[in-house]
Every structure is written in structure tokens, then in C-alpha cells.
Design a protein around this motif. Structure first.
Motif, PDB file in Angstrom:
ATOM      1  N   ASN A 160      -5.837   9.524  12.379  1.00 50.22           N
ATOM      2  CA  ASN A 160      -4.688   9.190  13.222  1.00 50.22           C
ATOM      3  C   ASN A 160      -4.418   7.696  13.166  1.00 50.22           C
ATOM      4  N   GLN A 161      -5.490   6.934  12.944  1.00 50.49           N
ATOM      5  CA  GLN A 161      -5.414   5.481  13.016  1.00 50.49           C
ATOM      6  C   GLN A 161      -6.249   4.884  11.896  1.00 50.49           C
ATOM      7  N   LEU A 162      -5.753   3.783  11.331  1.00 49.41           N
ATOM      8  CA  LEU A 162      -6.478   3.065  10.279  1.00 49.41           C
ATOM      9  C   LEU A 162      -6.825   1.673  10.771  1.00 49.41           C
ATOM     10  N   ALA A 176      -3.293   0.675   0.373  1.00 48.02           N
ATOM     11  CA  ALA A 176      -3.757   1.663   1.347  1.00 48.02           C
ATOM     12  C   ALA A 176      -3.072   1.456   2.702  1.00 48.02           C
ATOM     13  N   VAL A 177      -2.933   0.204   3.123  1.00 50.92           N
ATOM     14  CA  VAL A 177      -2.264  -0.104   4.397  1.00 50.92           C
ATOM     15  C   VAL A 177      -0.802   0.341   4.340  1.00 50.92           C
ATOM     16  N   GLU A 178      -0.122   0.051   3.241  1.00 46.96           N
ATOM     17  CA  GLU A 178       1.276   0.470   3.085  1.00 46.96           C
ATOM     18  C   GLU A 178       1.392   1.995   3.139  1.00 46.96           C
ATOM     19  N   TYR A 179       0.465   2.673   2.485  1.00 47.86           N
ATOM     20  CA  TYR A 179       0.463   4.138   2.490  1.00 47.86           C
ATOM     21  C   TYR A 179       0.299   4.666   3.921  1.00 47.86           C
ATOM     22  N   ALA A 180      -0.602   4.057   4.684  1.00 46.44           N
ATOM     23  CA  ALA A 180      -0.821   4.469   6.078  1.00 46.44           C
ATOM     24  C   ALA A 180       0.437   4.254   6.913  1.00 46.44           C
ATOM     25  N   GLU A 181       1.092   3.115   6.725  1.00 47.75           N
ATOM     26  CA  GLU A 181       2.321   2.840   7.474  1.00 47.75           C
ATOM     27  C   GLU A 181       3.417   3.813   7.108  1.00 47.75           C
ATOM     28  N   GLU A 182       3.550   4.120   5.816  1.00 49.82           N
ATOM     29  CA  GLU A 182       4.559   5.084   5.370  1.00 49.82           C
ATOM     30  C   GLU A 182       4.325   6.465   5.973  1.00 49.82           C
ATOM     31  N   VAL A 187      -1.845   1.415  12.584  1.00 51.80           N
ATOM     32  CA  VAL A 187      -2.577   0.566  11.636  1.00 51.80           C
ATOM     33  C   VAL A 187      -2.966  -0.752  12.298  1.00 51.80           C
ATOM     34  N   THR A 188      -4.244  -1.101  12.162  1.00 53.79           N
ATOM     35  CA  THR A 188      -4.745  -2.398  12.599  1.00 53.79           C
ATOM     36  C   THR A 188      -5.372  -3.069  11.389  1.00 53.79           C
ATOM     37  N   VAL A 189      -4.915  -4.267  11.079  1.00 57.17           N
ATOM     38  CA  VAL A 189      -5.394  -4.998   9.901  1.00 57.17           C
ATOM     39  C   VAL A 189      -6.067  -6.288  10.338  1.00 57.17           C
ATOM     40  N   PHE A 190      -7.270  -6.524   9.829  1.00 57.78           N
ATOM     41  CA  PHE A 190      -7.991  -7.781  10.071  1.00 57.78           C
ATOM     42  C   PHE A 190      -8.092  -8.512   8.748  1.00 57.78           C
TER      43      PHE A 190
END
Length: 193
Positions: A160-162, A176-182, A187-190
Motif C-alpha cells: 500500500n505504501q513505499l 521504482a519510485v515513479e512506478y509506485a507513484e503511477e 510514497v515516502t522517499v529519503f
């Protein structure tokens, strides 16, 4: 209401506008008919008491970052969340595995890019006792880089969440982050650099 206007990356002259409500006034949206549905889905995910949280990221981490990820993962599992990650003898995935194993091994799912037998011995040793490991013998002939890209997508599809720990130059993790957003994941990015 407050009007927030945003310029999309790489688009000049095209603006979308979102009206942010004060008090109980309705939300007015221009240019994006699915925005309300997307926001509703994200809010519902955030409010869930137990989520399926994917944790992926860089292998090249300072020990302090690894300790932070391990502590975060332990806390997330203690709250009832399931952690989904991949194998790794060091870095983000290894720290996530250690943290989940400390709290509740049943709340950990490890998806490998290939098979356990194709992992280095230190990764194999770390996976001892992990009750939920998914292997992919069908990817045995792929390069590790290609198998890892497919694995990241599988991990994201299952969550559900990345939460992602990466540097600005990490192309695979940015993808991978772009795929999750799409796919409308929270999405939480550090960034580590």
C-alpha cells in the motif's frame, strides 16, 4: 479557499489548479478529474491501522542510516504493519529484514529477484528463519540488475505504501519510485546524499 497553482515538470505554459478548502467548503479541482479519487485512496491508505509497507533502497549506506532503517522497521511491525522487501546482506533491505525479525518475523515478506541459491552466502545466512520468502527460479537466467528491477515492481505491486532510501543518482530506485507513484501508492522517499 486558497488557490495553489503548480507547473508540471517539463511542461511550459500548462498549469493545473487545485482549490484547497478552508472550513467545510468543497474542493474544486481543475484539469485533473481523478485527483479527488487519488486523494481519497491515499487518505484511506494512511488511515489504515495495518498496512503492507514496502521498504527498498540503496545497498551503500552508513551504519547510522542502517540503524535508523532497522529501528523504523521494528516500530512499523510493532504497529501491526507487514514489511515487504528484498534480500540483501547489507544496506536498506538487510536493515529492514533485521528490524522486522526483531519484532515479528510473521510480518515480514522477502521477495527475491531470483532464487536463494543465487544469493551470496551472507544473504542466505540472513534469510535463515524468515518464514515468508518468495523465490523466482524463472528469473535465473536474467542479470541480477534486470531481475532486481522486476523484483522492485513486484514488491511495489504487493504494497500500500513505499518507503525508499536512495541517492539522487540511483536510476533503478528512481524508476521504482515513479512506478509506485503511477500506481497510486503512498510514497515516502529519503535521500541519503
Amino acid at each position: 479557499m486558497t488557490d495553489i497553482t503548480d507547473m508540471a515538470d517539463g511542461e511550459t505554459g500548462k498549469q493545473s489548479s487545485i482549490m484547497v478548502p478552508f472550513d467545510d467548503k468543497p474542493i474544486a479541482l481543475d484539469g485533473s478529474p481523478d485527483t479527488v479519487d487519488e486523494l481519497s485512496m491515499e487518505l484511506a491508505t494512511i488511515k489504515q491501522s495495518a498496512k503492507r509497507i514496502a521498504i527498498i533502497g540503496s545497498r551503500n549506506l552508513a551504519i547510522t542510516h542502517q540503524q535508523m532503517i532497522e529501528t523504523l522497521t521494528t516500530a512499523l511491525v510493532m504497529q501491526g504493519n507487514t514489511i515487504i522487501t528484498s534480500g540483501g546482506s547489507y544496506g536498506t533491505n538487510a536493515a529492514a529484514i533485521r528490524g522486522a525479525m526483531k519484532s515479528n518475523p510473521e510480518k515480514l515478506k522477502v521477495i527475491l529477484p531470483q532464487t536463494i541459491g543465487q544469493q551470496p552466502s551472507d544473504v542466505q545466512n540472513q534469510l535463515i528463519g524468515v518464514p515468508n520468502i518468495i523465490e523466482h527460479a524463472d528469473r535465473a537466467m536474467m542479470t541480477l540488475a534486470d531481475a532486481s528491477r522486476v523484483c522492485n515492481r513486484e514488491i511495489i505491486d504487493d504494497c500500500n505504501q513505499l518507503i525508499c532510501f536512495l541517492s539522487h543518482t540511483s536510476k533503478t530506485l528512481h524508476t521504482a519510485v515513479e512506478y509506485a507513484e503511477e500506481n497510486h501508492k503512498v510514497v515516502t522517499v529519503f535521500y541519503l546524499d
